[in-house]
Design an enzyme around this catalytic site. Sequence first.
Site, PDB file in Angstrom:
ATOM      1  N   CYS A  35       0.815  -1.220   0.000  1.00 40.44           N
ATOM      2  CA  CYS A  35       0.000   0.000   0.000  1.00 40.44           C
ATOM      3  C   CYS A  35       0.845   1.265   0.000  1.00 40.44           C
ATOM      4  O   CYS A  35       0.425   2.300  -0.526  1.00 40.44           O
ATOM      5  CB  CYS A  35      -0.937   0.006   1.203  1.00 40.44           C
ATOM      6  N   HIS A  37       3.616   1.741  -1.687  1.00 41.72           N
ATOM      7  CA  HIS A  37       3.913   2.015  -3.097  1.00 41.72           C
ATOM      8  C   HIS A  37       2.695   2.602  -3.808  1.00 41.72           C
ATOM      9  O   HIS A  37       2.814   3.499  -4.642  1.00 41.72           O
ATOM     10  CB  HIS A  37       4.332   0.729  -3.817  1.00 41.72           C
ATOM     11  N   LYS A 150       9.131   8.696   1.965  1.00 42.01           N
ATOM     12  CA  LYS A 150      10.029   9.226   2.989  1.00 42.01           C
ATOM     13  C   LYS A 150      10.538   8.156   3.942  1.00 42.01           C
ATOM     14  O   LYS A 150      11.410   8.439   4.763  1.00 42.01           O
ATOM     15  CB  LYS A 150       9.313  10.316   3.797  1.00 42.01           C
ATOM     16  N   ALA A 178       3.905   5.281   4.655  1.00 37.32           N
ATOM     17  CA  ALA A 178       2.666   4.522   4.900  1.00 37.32           C
ATOM     18  C   ALA A 178       2.934   3.517   6.013  1.00 37.32           C
ATOM     19  O   ALA A 178       3.986   2.868   6.041  1.00 37.32           O
ATOM     20  CB  ALA A 178       2.228   3.797   3.631  1.00 37.32           C
TER      21      ALA A 178
END
Length: 286
Positions: A35, A37, A150, A178
């Site tokens: 998720c 990506h 990040k 994420a």
Amino acid sequence: MQTVHTIAELRAQLIGARREGRKIAFVPTMGNLHCGHMSLVEEAGKRGDLVVSSIFVNPLQFGANEDLDSYPRTLAEDQQKLEAYGCHLLFAPSVHEIYPRGTEIQTVVEVRSLSDMHCGMSRPTHFRGVATIVAKLFGIVQPDIAVFGKKDYQQLAVIRQMTEDLSLPVEVVGVDTARESSGLAMSSRNGYLSEEQLKVAPTLNQVLQDLVSSLKQGNRSFYTLEEQANQRLEAAGFQRDYVHICNRQTLQPATSGCRELVILAAAQLGPARLIDNCEVFLDDHE
């Protein structure tokens, strides 16, 4: 979504988009997509007219005894996910397509100083491999925008510095990490963890969040805070690599006057090397 495997095919697909003045947004990956990506692909769709992604497990960024051979290759599943999230074109080249003369004599790109600290201390050739493949992919795709997560904070800094130093006409965008509901940063390598290790893994982020609280409360004993964090991780079952409190702009060790910080951390848990970070913005009175 169309998938191409050669540079010539990719460039042929992009000719029309460029003629039409469409903005190309690029998301490079090594596949085994999750998720996190997909959030990058979504961001690319917001910023560009044509979303291009790549899947390439880059041998240059793996060191000796690392997981190059065992790194999951899941192209069919990845294609389905990319198409569902709005990717228009996937570039999935072979190693020979990218490095036709082999990796031993491949021209390399090295971002000095920034690549030597933090993860670069335990993975001395890693960021040279990252900079080389990203520079090469930027040359192949020629995107207007490139989107990165990040979570790999130092990697993002290396790519930004490389892009600036080489005067590449690409806007580099960073997207927040994420996370699972537990706080664990999503990573393709989380799949290496056992059920019990997955229960322990969120401790890494918990330790970083506690460091943020200490910094916001005015604690500036950086070395002591770092050592205490490493000891907590070891007590939980991790093998320490580093916890570093840094200047957010330079990634150099923080000084007491720094107001914008980033905490960078890496630790081994069973078969997986996990990394995470937290940005810290201090008010003048903190």
